[in-house]
Scaffold this active site. Structure first.
Site, PDB file in Angstrom:
ATOM      1  N   ASP A  52      -6.975  -7.489  18.292  1.00 32.07           N
ATOM      2  CA  ASP A  52      -7.159  -8.336  19.471  1.00 32.07           C
ATOM      3  C   ASP A  52      -8.611  -8.358  19.941  1.00 32.07           C
ATOM      4  O   ASP A  52      -9.131  -9.405  20.333  1.00 32.07           O
ATOM      5  CB  ASP A  52      -6.253  -7.865  20.627  1.00 32.07           C
ATOM      6  CG  ASP A  52      -4.825  -8.379  20.459  1.00 32.07           C
ATOM      7  OD1 ASP A  52      -4.433  -8.644  19.309  1.00 32.07           O
ATOM      8  OD2 ASP A  52      -4.124  -8.512  21.481  1.00 32.07           O
ATOM      9  N   ASN A  95      -3.002 -13.441  16.685  1.00 32.67           N
ATOM     10  CA  ASN A  95      -1.818 -13.382  17.545  1.00 32.67           C
ATOM     11  C   ASN A  95      -2.187 -12.697  18.858  1.00 32.67           C
ATOM     12  O   ASN A  95      -1.388 -11.998  19.459  1.00 32.67           O
ATOM     13  CB  ASN A  95      -0.685 -12.628  16.827  1.00 32.67           C
ATOM     14  CG  ASN A  95       0.673 -12.878  17.484  1.00 32.67           C
ATOM     15  OD1 ASN A  95       0.798 -13.727  18.363  1.00 32.67           O
ATOM     16  ND2 ASN A  95       1.669 -12.125  17.078  1.00 32.67           N
ATOM     17  N   ASP A 321       5.554  -3.685  28.703  1.00 32.32           N
ATOM     18  CA  ASP A 321       5.240  -3.233  27.347  1.00 32.32           C
ATOM     19  C   ASP A 321       5.747  -1.819  27.090  1.00 32.32           C
ATOM     20  O   ASP A 321       6.395  -1.549  26.084  1.00 32.32           O
ATOM     21  CB  ASP A 321       3.731  -3.302  27.099  1.00 32.32           C
ATOM     22  CG  ASP A 321       3.273  -4.740  26.900  1.00 32.32           C
ATOM     23  OD1 ASP A 321       4.148  -5.636  26.886  1.00 32.32           O
ATOM     24  OD2 ASP A 321       2.062  -4.952  26.775  1.00 32.32           O
ATOM     25  N   GLU A 349       4.931 -10.728  21.174  1.00 31.14           N
ATOM     26  CA  GLU A 349       4.616 -10.847  19.760  1.00 31.14           C
ATOM     27  C   GLU A 349       5.825 -11.334  18.952  1.00 31.14           C
ATOM     28  O   GLU A 349       5.711 -12.014  17.940  1.00 31.14           O
ATOM     29  CB  GLU A 349       4.130  -9.507  19.210  1.00 31.14           C
ATOM     30  CG  GLU A 349       2.677  -9.190  19.531  1.00 31.14           C
ATOM     31  CD  GLU A 349       2.437  -8.700  20.945  1.00 31.14           C
ATOM     32  OE1 GLU A 349       3.333  -8.845  21.806  1.00 31.14           O
ATOM     33  OE2 GLU A 349       1.318  -8.190  21.191  1.00 31.14           O
ATOM     34  N   HIS A 404       3.226  -4.547  16.883  1.00 34.87           N
ATOM     35  CA  HIS A 404       2.743  -3.168  16.926  1.00 34.87           C
ATOM     36  C   HIS A 404       3.662  -2.238  17.700  1.00 34.87           C
ATOM     37  O   HIS A 404       3.896  -1.095  17.301  1.00 34.87           O
ATOM     38  CB  HIS A 404       1.336  -3.144  17.520  1.00 34.87           C
ATOM     39  CG  HIS A 404       1.214  -3.852  18.845  1.00 34.87           C
ATOM     40  ND1 HIS A 404       0.437  -3.393  19.866  1.00 34.87           N
ATOM     41  CD2 HIS A 404       1.786  -4.996  19.323  1.00 34.87           C
ATOM     42  CE1 HIS A 404       0.523  -4.217  20.902  1.00 34.87           C
ATOM     43  NE2 HIS A 404       1.336  -5.193  20.597  1.00 34.87           N
ATOM     44  N   ARG A 405       4.200  -2.736  18.815  1.00 34.86           N
ATOM     45  CA  ARG A 405       4.995  -1.832  19.660  1.00 34.86           C
ATOM     46  C   ARG A 405       6.342  -1.475  19.031  1.00 34.86           C
ATOM     47  O   ARG A 405       6.849  -0.376  19.213  1.00 34.86           O
ATOM     48  CB  ARG A 405       5.189  -2.425  21.057  1.00 34.86           C
ATOM     49  CG  ARG A 405       3.884  -2.673  21.751  1.00 34.86           C
ATOM     50  CD  ARG A 405       3.941  -2.610  23.251  1.00 34.86           C
ATOM     51  NE  ARG A 405       2.628  -2.944  23.760  1.00 34.86           N
ATOM     52  CZ  ARG A 405       1.598  -2.105  23.756  1.00 34.86           C
ATOM     53  NH1 ARG A 405       1.752  -0.868  23.323  1.00 34.86           N
ATOM     54  NH2 ARG A 405       0.419  -2.469  24.193  1.00 34.86           N
ATOM     55  N   LYS A 432      -3.015  -3.864  15.909  1.00 33.26           N
ATOM     56  CA  LYS A 432      -3.234  -4.740  17.062  1.00 33.26           C
ATOM     57  C   LYS A 432      -3.811  -3.954  18.245  1.00 33.26           C
ATOM     58  O   LYS A 432      -4.669  -4.443  18.960  1.00 33.26           O
ATOM     59  CB  LYS A 432      -1.914  -5.388  17.465  1.00 33.26           C
ATOM     60  CG  LYS A 432      -2.064  -6.513  18.449  1.00 33.26           C
ATOM     61  CD  LYS A 432      -0.825  -7.391  18.421  1.00 33.26           C
ATOM     62  CE  LYS A 432      -1.099  -8.777  18.910  1.00 33.26           C
ATOM     63  NZ  LYS A 432      -1.276  -8.888  20.343  1.00 33.26           N
TER      64      LYS A 432
END
Ligand code: DC
Length: 671
Positions: A52, A95, A321, A349, A404-405, A432
């Site tokens: 990012d 993204n 998040d 995402e 990623h999460r 990310k």
């Protein structure tokens, strides 16, 4: 970073130690844009290095900002509200929502001939409410694909800012953030008022924005969460130097780790309870589930408290998040947990409600989901009576949806009571926000030694073990032990110390071997400060290694060093006795052979390419002599382990051999 197709995490038993987290994504990209809009230079410390921020930095360079990156410190020379480039520019946003939304607003207000695109998923993430607000302001924005979604084209605006600007607050708070950061550019002559339509979600992210704007000289007036006023005549002032806090959302995985794992606790460096990031409030939710947490200025300590964890019902709107991490913690709870008010998960995402539900189910859990909530039922957690558990742990291959999460959350499933490994697909998606996430996890997590997989590849000299083993290690993200190099270095060190390689000096060579200061760094082998990579690769060095390797005292002295390579997430070991002596319990052993003629031919090619002249016949004689010595010695002779798979690669390509070993390995996995 793990760039493998998947990463298998062995069952984990506990965790302790300190992790230093990378900088916050939200703060990093805001700070970059604000620094770019200022006059003068800003030195940004502890910037997150991630996909990012790379996207944002690339865009700023395209706009003509000065960007000087030295590690995690980046110096930005701002535009001072004036664009230096007026040609058509195409920006690729990947993204990165934290780049796409604020840049769209800033560029639309500045005006130009700009195209903003991203990956296909970016083209499915809504931006219509922001575009509507900007159009009301007189910005010129056209959709190049579907209405309401990127890609976009931006032209020259005719700004009219006298009436309040309305923006929806209930889809993404990034729209409001984008306007708040861009509109000071247009506030020379009058105040600019922004009215939020609908309930504002993710308020803590707006707090970060306001906080950082204040650091850059813009004092936004806030009336509740409905109206924001940018004062007339304000201008971006560089703070000179700014430090980025560690990412509080990234901290959630290690807070959860401390809550789940047995051990002496986890210390997180770089962020404390007083953080300006809303996700830091995850610590309250984790504490409610049982974690014991203390904090200082810039650190957090976490210990396991209640076990099993306590199921919770929580409105997660303030920690959208980090709340994903709660869904995985819920697997270890004493009853179901419900996370409410998480509609924004659907436009991240990936559709994160679907993703979390699907992957938790793969692990065996019962999950219910609604438009803006999810309920996760626990799985058995090692307690004798756990009536609320539904289902059984299953070994799962976790799909990560380029999110990623999802990848980071599900690594925590490796603490399951059934001691099952967890496969994380496409682990590099963590880049990310946290490229070294798995390295950080493995630096504090521990597993039972017998659970850390070892693949042994033994065989005679020049059979291609080294290439095969290191390539398989690369494919699986495992460590690699070239045990032959240890014998080569030992012989080298012994000769350097003036010793003979015969039995008469066995004790002294063994002493050397026991404390050998050898270090592997990619293809480079260090002996203390000496780069011995070349010196130990000669034919003579191989012969010398073969001589010292006959001495039982030397072999024993090297055992502990070889065992120390068995670390998370796994090991590829090549040599002569990996499967028979050093790792007798290894779950996969391969005995690699090729005809002496073929091996001599390969070695010949290798040496010729290095400019060393030799004959095939002498090479073959050497190989056979070495084979004879290695196979006939009394201790740990070269031979296939009883349970080894035989692989004759005389007529196989390297790729075919790699595929064969990976296929044998995969056949032993529960996924
Ligand atoms: O694999 P290599 O050619 O680098 O090994 C050099 C010598 O070291 C080999 O001839 C025998 C010895 N060796 C050993 O005895 N046991 C091992 N595990 C690896 C190598």
């Amino acid at each position: 970073m793990f760039s493998t197709a998947f990463l298998d995490i062995p069952p984990l038993q506990g965790a302790s130690g300190t992790v230093t987290l990378p900088g916050s994504k939200s703060i990093s990209n805001r700070v970059l844009l604000l620094s770019a809009l200022c006059q003068g230079t800003t030195v940004v410390h502890d910037l997150l290095a991630s996909d990012d921020t790379r996207v944002m930095l690339a865009a700023l360079r395209q706009l003509g900002c000065g960007v000087d990156a030295q590690g995690t410190t980046v110096t930005i020379t701002g535009l001072g509200g004036q664009l230096k480039h007026h040609d058509a520019i195409e920006f690729f946003m990947g993204n990165a929502g934290t780049a796409m939304r604020p840049l769209t607003a800033a560029l639309a207000v500045l005006g130009g001939d700009f195209t903003l695109k991203g990956v296909p998923r970016m083209h499915e993430r809504p931006i219509g409410d922001l575009v509507d607000a900007l159009r009301l302001l007189g910005c010129k924005i056209d959709y190049l694909g579907n209405d309401g979604f990127p890609p976009l084209h931006i032209g020259q605006p005719t700004l009219k800012v006298d009436a309040p600007i309305q923006v929806r607050g209930d889809v993404s708070s990034q729209f409001l953030t984008a306007l708040l950061m861009a509109l000071p550019l247009a506030a020379q002559k009058q105040d600019i008022v922004i009215d939020v339509v609908g309930e504002l979600i993710s308020k803590p992210y707006i707090d970060i924005t306001l906080n950082l704007l204040a650091r850059y000289g813009i004092a936004v007036k806030r009336d509740g969460w409905q109206r924001f006023t940018i004062p007339q005549g304000c201008s971006y002032q560089s703070p000179g130097t700014i430090h980025v806090e560690a990412d509080a959302s990234s901290a959630s995985y290690f807070i959860a780790l401390g809550a789940i794992a047995e051990g002496d606790g986890i210390r997180i460096q770089g962020v404390g309870a007083a953080s300006i990031q809303g996700d830091i409030r995850f610590m309250d939710a984790a504490a409610q589930m049982g974690a014991i947490i203390s904090s200082g200025n810039n650190w957090l300590d976490i210990q396991r408290g209640a076990w099993p964890l306590k199921g919770i019902t929580l409105d997660c709107n303030h920690i959208p998040d980090a709340a994903m991490t709660l869904a995985v913690m819920a697997l270890y709870a004493d009853g179901p947990s419900t996370l409410r008010n998480i509609a924004s998960w659907r436009v991240k995402e990936t559709d994160r409600i679907v993703a979390m539900a699907t992957e938790c189910r793969k692990l065996g859990a019962t999950v219910e989901e609604g438009p803006d909530w999810i309920t996760v039922h626990p799985l058995p957690n090692g307690q004798p009576i756990h009536a609320s558990a539904q289902g059984q742990w299953k070994a799962a291959s976790i799909h990560t949806y380029d999110d990623h999460r999802v990848a980071m959350c599900f690594s925590l499933a490796a603490f399951n009571a059934d001691q099952l490994p967890v496969r994380i697909e496409d682990p590099k998606c963590v880049a990310k926000t946290f490229p070294d996430y798995f390295e950080a996890l493995f630096s504090v997590a521990h597993a039972n030694t017998q659970d850390i997989p070892v693949i042994c590849i033994d065989g005679p000299t020049a059979s291609g073990k080294g290439t095969l083993a290191s390539r398989v290690a690369q494919a699986l993200g495992y460590h690699y032990l070239d045990s032959g190099a240890l014998y080569r270095v030992t012989a080298y060190a012994a000769l350097k110390a003036g010793l003979s390689l015969e039995a008469s000096d066995e004790g002294l060579i063994a002493d050397l071997a026991r404390t050998l200061p050898v270090r592997f760094e990619g293809d480079t082998v260090w002996l203390g400060r000496e780069d011995v990579s070349e010196a130990i690769r000669t034919e003579q060095a191989g012969m010398n290694a073969s001589k010292v390797s006959v001495l039982p005292g030397v072999r024993t002295a090297l055992v502990a060093l070889q065992h120390s390579f068995q670390r998370l997430p796994g090991l590829l070991a090549d040599g002569r006795d990996m499967g028979t002596v050093i790792f007798p319990d290894a779950p996969l052993k391969v005995f690699l052979t090729a005809s002496a003629a073929k091996r001599a031919e390969r070695r010949h090619k290798q040496l010729i390419s290095k400019g060393i002249s030799t004959t095939l016949d002498s090479l073959r004689a050497d190989l056979e002599a070495r084979d004879a010595r290695d196979s006939s010695r009394s201790v740990a002779p070269l031979k296939a382990a009883q349970d080894a798979y035989q692989l004759d690669n005389s007529s196989l390509s390297v790729e075919a051999s790699i595929d064969q070993v990976l296929a044998w390995w995969q056949a032993k996995q529960p996924f």
